[in-house]
Design an enzyme around this catalytic site. Sequence first.
Site, PDB file in Angstrom:
ATOM      1  N   LYS A  10       0.844  -1.205   0.000  1.00  0.00           N
ATOM      2  CA  LYS A  10       0.000   0.000   0.000  1.00  0.00           C
ATOM      3  C   LYS A  10       0.872   1.245   0.000  1.00  0.00           C
ATOM      4  O   LYS A  10       2.040   1.232   0.393  1.00  0.00           O
ATOM      5  CB  LYS A  10      -0.947   0.016   1.203  1.00  0.00           C
ATOM      6  N   ASP A 137      -2.813  -1.715  10.028  1.00  0.00           N
ATOM      7  CA  ASP A 137      -2.841  -1.763   8.572  1.00  0.00           C
ATOM      8  C   ASP A 137      -3.350  -3.088   8.022  1.00  0.00           C
ATOM      9  O   ASP A 137      -3.583  -3.212   6.813  1.00  0.00           O
ATOM     10  CB  ASP A 137      -1.431  -1.523   7.998  1.00  0.00           C
TER      11      ASP A 137
END
Length: 297
Positions: A10, A137
């Site tokens: 990401k 996350d």
Amino acid sequence: MSVTVRVPAKVNVQLAVGAARPDGFHDLANVFLAVGLYDEVTVTPADELRVTCEGPDAAQVPLDRTNLAARAAIALAGRRGIEPNVHIHIAKDIPVAGGMAGGSADGAGALVACDALWGTGASRAELLDICAELGSDVPFSLVGGAALGTGRGEKLTPLEVGGTFHWVFAMAERGLSTPAVFREFDRLAEGREIPEPVASQPLLDALAKGDPEALAATVSNDLQPAALSLFPELADTLAAGREAGALAALVSGSGPTTAFLTRDAESAEKVAAALRTSGTCRSVRTAPGPAAGATVC
């Protein structure tokens, strides 16, 4: 029998950070975009839990029960009253300690793989609940695409993306500890009022339109000053990417990977070539976004 899951890295196109909470975490407005750099996590039945890893930086990956992939297997097995007896093999292509959620990706990948291998039938909500227990996350690594993370980043709202964004990532010579970067953020913020973190509407609009120029004008990372304080050489990498024609340059998450948004795939290759010869980074990769979340291969 084995199950392999592919899971993306990401980049944070916006990372707004609030003041430290009593529990030590920070409230965030974290706009995640999954990008096409992947780890593959394979789980196979075994006599006991073990973890192996191959690929760039594999030597830096813990192979004991502190590894997020192992913790994911243990968490799911614990909920089903079974032993987490699997061999977890990680084929790693996401930078380690690079601010691109590589460890979180492995946790999400192992969770999805074990669910499939064991036939636990866990719901999406249960898998996301386990992800949130594992780390801030990890839920986004499961979901992929684009999302706004609030709370400490684990509460996700999917976001619309109107096109493909082309990125260049420069890997640094060494890693940065996420807790250390947050501590430095707190140190730099001492004595001043920290506003509540909120997502930028112009940034969300740029994502929805698929407009790289508009997105470049709105990307931001509140952790970047802290990362640069701990790793000043990153400023040279950021400058090299801008000089090469990147529309925007920023530290990815807590760093030290630096991310460069470009106009198109051709521009990305030009920026990547310039960074490779700049002498300011260890390696360079290009990747488009958004990318799908954890997916059984």
